[in-house]
Design a protein around this motif. Sequence first.
Motif, PDB file in Angstrom:
ATOM      1  N   ARG A 172      52.891 -12.053  83.011  1.00  0.00           N
ATOM      2  CA  ARG A 172      52.209 -12.746  81.917  1.00  0.00           C
ATOM      3  C   ARG A 172      51.143 -11.847  81.296  1.00  0.00           C
ATOM      4  NH1 ARG A 172      48.238 -17.912  81.829  1.00  0.00           N
ATOM      5  NH2 ARG A 172      47.118 -16.577  83.271  1.00  0.00           N
ATOM      6  N   GLU A 173      50.386 -11.158  82.143  1.00  0.00           N
ATOM      7  CA  GLU A 173      49.331 -10.280  81.634  1.00  0.00           C
ATOM      8  C   GLU A 173      49.930  -9.162  80.787  1.00  0.00           C
ATOM      9  OE1 GLU A 173      46.299 -11.172  81.819  1.00  0.00           O
ATOM     10  OE2 GLU A 173      45.671  -9.389  80.715  1.00  0.00           O
ATOM     11  N   LEU A 178      50.710  -7.194  75.230  1.00  0.00           N
ATOM     12  CA  LEU A 178      51.587  -6.719  74.155  1.00  0.00           C
ATOM     13  C   LEU A 178      51.266  -7.447  72.852  1.00  0.00           C
ATOM     14  CD1 LEU A 178      55.092  -6.572  75.882  1.00  0.00           C
ATOM     15  CD2 LEU A 178      53.774  -4.630  75.040  1.00  0.00           C
ATOM     16  N   GLY A 179      50.678  -8.629  72.978  1.00  0.00           N
ATOM     17  CA  GLY A 179      50.340  -9.419  71.796  1.00  0.00           C
ATOM     18  C   GLY A 179      51.546 -10.083  71.159  1.00  0.00           C
ATOM     19  N   VAL A 180      52.623 -10.306  71.929  1.00  0.00           N
ATOM     20  CA  VAL A 180      53.837 -10.872  71.359  1.00  0.00           C
ATOM     21  C   VAL A 180      53.960 -12.367  71.618  1.00  0.00           C
ATOM     22  CG1 VAL A 180      55.025  -8.661  71.593  1.00  0.00           C
ATOM     23  CG2 VAL A 180      55.266 -10.373  73.389  1.00  0.00           C
ATOM     24  N   SER A 181      53.046 -12.931  72.416  1.00  0.00           N
ATOM     25  CA  SER A 181      53.139 -14.349  72.759  1.00  0.00           C
ATOM     26  C   SER A 181      51.767 -14.854  73.181  1.00  0.00           C
ATOM     27  CB  SER A 181      54.119 -14.550  73.924  1.00  0.00           C
ATOM     28  OG  SER A 181      54.066 -15.885  74.410  1.00  0.00           O
ATOM     29  N   ASP A 182      51.563 -16.188  73.034  1.00  0.00           N
ATOM     30  CA  ASP A 182      50.312 -16.789  73.503  1.00  0.00           C
ATOM     31  C   ASP A 182      50.303 -16.931  75.020  1.00  0.00           C
ATOM     32  OD1 ASP A 182      49.669 -17.078  70.857  1.00  0.00           O
ATOM     33  OD2 ASP A 182      50.417 -19.133  70.736  1.00  0.00           O
ATOM     34  N   VAL A 183      51.460 -16.849  75.635  1.00  0.00           N
ATOM     35  CA  VAL A 183      51.662 -16.992  77.097  1.00  0.00           C
ATOM     36  C   VAL A 183      50.833 -18.131  77.707  1.00  0.00           C
ATOM     37  CG1 VAL A 183      52.455 -14.638  77.507  1.00  0.00           C
ATOM     38  CG2 VAL A 183      50.012 -15.096  77.630  1.00  0.00           C
ATOM     39  N   PRO A 297      49.009  -3.223  82.006  1.00  0.00           N
ATOM     40  CA  PRO A 297      48.256  -3.404  83.251  1.00  0.00           C
ATOM     41  C   PRO A 297      48.731  -2.519  84.405  1.00  0.00           C
ATOM     42  CG  PRO A 297      48.693  -5.513  82.250  1.00  0.00           C
ATOM     43  CD  PRO A 297      49.403  -4.502  81.398  1.00  0.00           C
ATOM     44  N   ALA A 298      50.053  -2.459  84.620  1.00  0.00           N
ATOM     45  CA  ALA A 298      50.550  -1.710  85.779  1.00  0.00           C
ATOM     46  C   ALA A 298      50.113  -0.241  85.677  1.00  0.00           C
ATOM     47  CB  ALA A 298      52.069  -1.827  85.867  1.00  0.00           C
ATOM     48  N   ALA A 299      50.183   0.334  84.471  1.00  0.00           N
ATOM     49  CA  ALA A 299      49.813   1.739  84.281  1.00  0.00           C
ATOM     50  C   ALA A 299      48.305   1.927  84.437  1.00  0.00           C
ATOM     51  CB  ALA A 299      50.259   2.199  82.895  1.00  0.00           C
ATOM     52  N   ARG A 300      47.554   0.947  83.940  1.00  0.00           N
ATOM     53  CA  ARG A 300      46.097   1.032  84.011  1.00  0.00           C
ATOM     54  C   ARG A 300      45.617   0.975  85.470  1.00  0.00           C
ATOM     55  NH1 ARG A 300      42.183   0.175  79.772  1.00  0.00           N
ATOM     56  NH2 ARG A 300      43.500  -0.898  78.302  1.00  0.00           N
ATOM     57  N   ILE A 301      46.208   0.055  86.240  1.00  0.00           N
ATOM     58  CA  ILE A 301      45.830  -0.071  87.656  1.00  0.00           C
ATOM     59  C   ILE A 301      46.049   1.270  88.362  1.00  0.00           C
ATOM     60  CG2 ILE A 301      46.495  -1.142  89.866  1.00  0.00           C
ATOM     61  CD1 ILE A 301      47.163  -3.697  88.211  1.00  0.00           C
ATOM     62  N   GLU A 302      47.205   1.869  88.079  1.00  0.00           N
ATOM     63  CA  GLU A 302      47.534   3.140  88.730  1.00  0.00           C
ATOM     64  C   GLU A 302      46.522   4.225  88.349  1.00  0.00           C
ATOM     65  OE1 GLU A 302      51.735   4.013  88.399  1.00  0.00           O
ATOM     66  OE2 GLU A 302      51.301   6.145  88.704  1.00  0.00           O
ATOM     67  N   ARG A 303      46.170   4.283  87.053  1.00  0.00           N
ATOM     68  CA  ARG A 303      45.248   5.317  86.578  1.00  0.00           C
ATOM     69  C   ARG A 303      43.853   5.128  87.187  1.00  0.00           C
ATOM     70  NH1 ARG A 303      42.202   5.944  81.846  1.00  0.00           N
ATOM     71  NH2 ARG A 303      42.971   3.993  80.972  1.00  0.00           N
ATOM     72  N   TYR A 304      43.376   3.881  87.251  1.00  0.00           N
ATOM     73  CA  TYR A 304      42.046   3.636  87.810  1.00  0.00           C
ATOM     74  C   TYR A 304      42.018   3.953  89.303  1.00  0.00           C
ATOM     75  CZ  TYR A 304      40.699   1.425  83.404  1.00  0.00           C
ATOM     76  OH  TYR A 304      40.415   1.178  82.084  1.00  0.00           O
ATOM     77  N   GLU A 305      43.114   3.618  89.978  1.00  0.00           N
ATOM     78  CA  GLU A 305      43.158   3.926  91.412  1.00  0.00           C
ATOM     79  C   GLU A 305      43.087   5.425  91.639  1.00  0.00           C
ATOM     80  OE1 GLU A 305      45.346   0.125  93.543  1.00  0.00           O
ATOM     81  OE2 GLU A 305      46.614   1.737  92.776  1.00  0.00           O
ATOM     82  N   GLU A 306      43.728   6.179  90.752  1.00  0.00           N
ATOM     83  CA  GLU A 306      43.651   7.644  90.861  1.00  0.00           C
ATOM     84  C   GLU A 306      42.226   8.135  90.632  1.00  0.00           C
ATOM     85  OE1 GLU A 306      46.599   9.173  88.185  1.00  0.00           O
ATOM     86  OE2 GLU A 306      48.241   8.514  89.511  1.00  0.00           O
ATOM     87  N   ALA A 318      42.180  -4.278  84.764  1.00  0.00           N
ATOM     88  CA  ALA A 318      43.456  -4.189  84.054  1.00  0.00           C
ATOM     89  C   ALA A 318      43.826  -5.501  83.383  1.00  0.00           C
ATOM     90  CB  ALA A 318      44.563  -3.760  85.010  1.00  0.00           C
ATOM     91  N   THR A 319      43.301  -6.618  83.900  1.00  0.00           N
ATOM     92  CA  THR A 319      43.629  -7.901  83.283  1.00  0.00           C
ATOM     93  C   THR A 319      42.650  -8.239  82.164  1.00  0.00           C
ATOM     94  OG1 THR A 319      42.390  -9.003  85.020  1.00  0.00           O
ATOM     95  CG2 THR A 319      44.758  -8.899  85.285  1.00  0.00           C
ATOM     96  N   ASP A 320      41.742  -7.314  81.860  1.00  0.00           N
ATOM     97  CA  ASP A 320      40.746  -7.553  80.817  1.00  0.00           C
ATOM     98  C   ASP A 320      40.538  -6.236  80.044  1.00  0.00           C
ATOM     99  OD1 ASP A 320      38.570  -8.136  79.266  1.00  0.00           O
ATOM    100  OD2 ASP A 320      37.288  -8.827  80.908  1.00  0.00           O
TER     101      ASP A 320
END
Lengths: 476, 71
Positions: A172-173, A178-183, A297-306, A318-320
């Motif tokens: 969902r995040e 992506l801005g393609v849905s209100d989810v 989010p998945a890419a951001r989490i990985e980058r921050y962990e690095e 990553a969720t914000d």
Amino acid sequence: MPELEAVIGLEIHVQLATKTKMFCGCELSFGDEPNVHTCPICLAHPGVLPVPNEQAIFYALQIGLALGCEIAPRSIFHRKNYFYPDSPKAYQISQYDIPICGAGRLGDIRIHRAHLEEDAAKTIHMGGSGRIHGSEASLVDFNRGGTPLVEIVTEPDLRGAAEAAEWARLLRETVRQLGVSDVNMEEGSLRVDANVSVRPAGSTELGTKTELKNMNSFRFLQRGIEAELARQRELIEAGGKVTQETLHFDPASGTLTPLRSKEEAHDYRYFPEPDLVPLAPTEQMLREARESLPELPAARIERYEEMGVPHDVALTLATDPRTAGYFENVVEAAEGIEPRVLANWVTGELAAALRQAEVEGGAADSRVSPPSLAALVRLVQEKKISHGSAKTVLAAMVVEGGDPANIVEREGLAQMSDSGELEAIVEKAMADNPDAVEKIREGNGKAIGAIVGAVMRETKGRADGGEVNRLIQEKL
Amino acid sequence: MRVDLGEILSHVERISELDLSEVAPTAHVVPLSNVLRADVPRPSEARDEMLAAAPDPVEGAFRVPSTQAEA
């Protein structure tokens, strides 16, 4: 009997946030009077011709690319035939054997496919006693009928209810960013169905599955799956068999009731939609969709962990994305300070100070600029102010903004640099608390708190806790 | 009509004489793709007019027999 392992796959329907419906120009809106957004096309009058919404195709490509799906060079629409008042054509335009998005992956979970289709109308059941069973008539509202949907289908890779809910949150995040849905699960713009089965642990065969519907929150998704897994395990352990069926989850009671026997795929008599020509995404369409993708989010989490940020803090950021952007500006302004420390300030102390001051919006909208937060953290790191004083300064900064050094000076919060003065205060505190001193001598380490507390009160928090501890130990 | 239908059927029979094992099923014969429309709203029809064709409209909605009875 060997332990029974859970095998779960999800089907996620995402309503696309286009302005108009999938195949006609009727406007999309939520909560309007019934049937005000209808026309001969979405009501299936004879002789009309559907034309796909190019923005919906673009959104579907974005979703597919974000999930690493293979994009079909050519895909076609099919008619999925079924008879139900929510579908005026008596078929739904969907995709069958050649969906626009093929195999992909999000995190550890494989995506089977993602395809485009149109949403059904909303039926409201009238009369009778129950919400659904025993109804005497149904009212149909076609405002929603024909809303563009992307249906994302995972492989049965999930092994537990909590894992399924967590992965669904990540999806969902991802879609939200992506801005393609209100989810919005409550309004139904994101709907998650779960295919649930169990099998002996270690087996590679799939057991008979049931499909769970109507779980309109992640909590209910988890509870629904948990309830169904328990039911199936009990059934099989008692020597019974699972029947393939669709189950409706009632959040109030937490129970599952059979809805209708599950149709086999061939019951839908799929055939190619003759009114629609194939979709063949051009190089330009693919490039535009690819270039428009934000960092997900998945890419951001990985980058921050690095960068050394712990997983849970990386996940929070990553969720914000706006706060994440703020954090990155702080990192840039605070050269030489570990990102891990800065991330904790952004998601911890600053978030708490904003809540405390009841400031609307996040860090990025606050009066605390990234360079000023960086300057504050630097004051703490250089031991110019104590951590406690920094919180006081931050509380002032969220209200009035400005440079932390000025606030430190104005409030007289600079750490006591004259160790002679601090020493005198420590000595006095120890003299005033002879009981505590005795307890420390007897090996009760916690007793030191009483003395540190007295020093902090005396210095109004300006003393460095570490230095106070050192002085006390020295004088014992 | 009977003559027309007969001609169509005998034409289809002629096709079955061919070896088509190598030919992929054809969903569309028109050499077109990506016929799309811009995402621009167009006024919907008046609700009363759309409901006028329904046998049992009520409160702005299409009333139908209970969808649950047959389940």
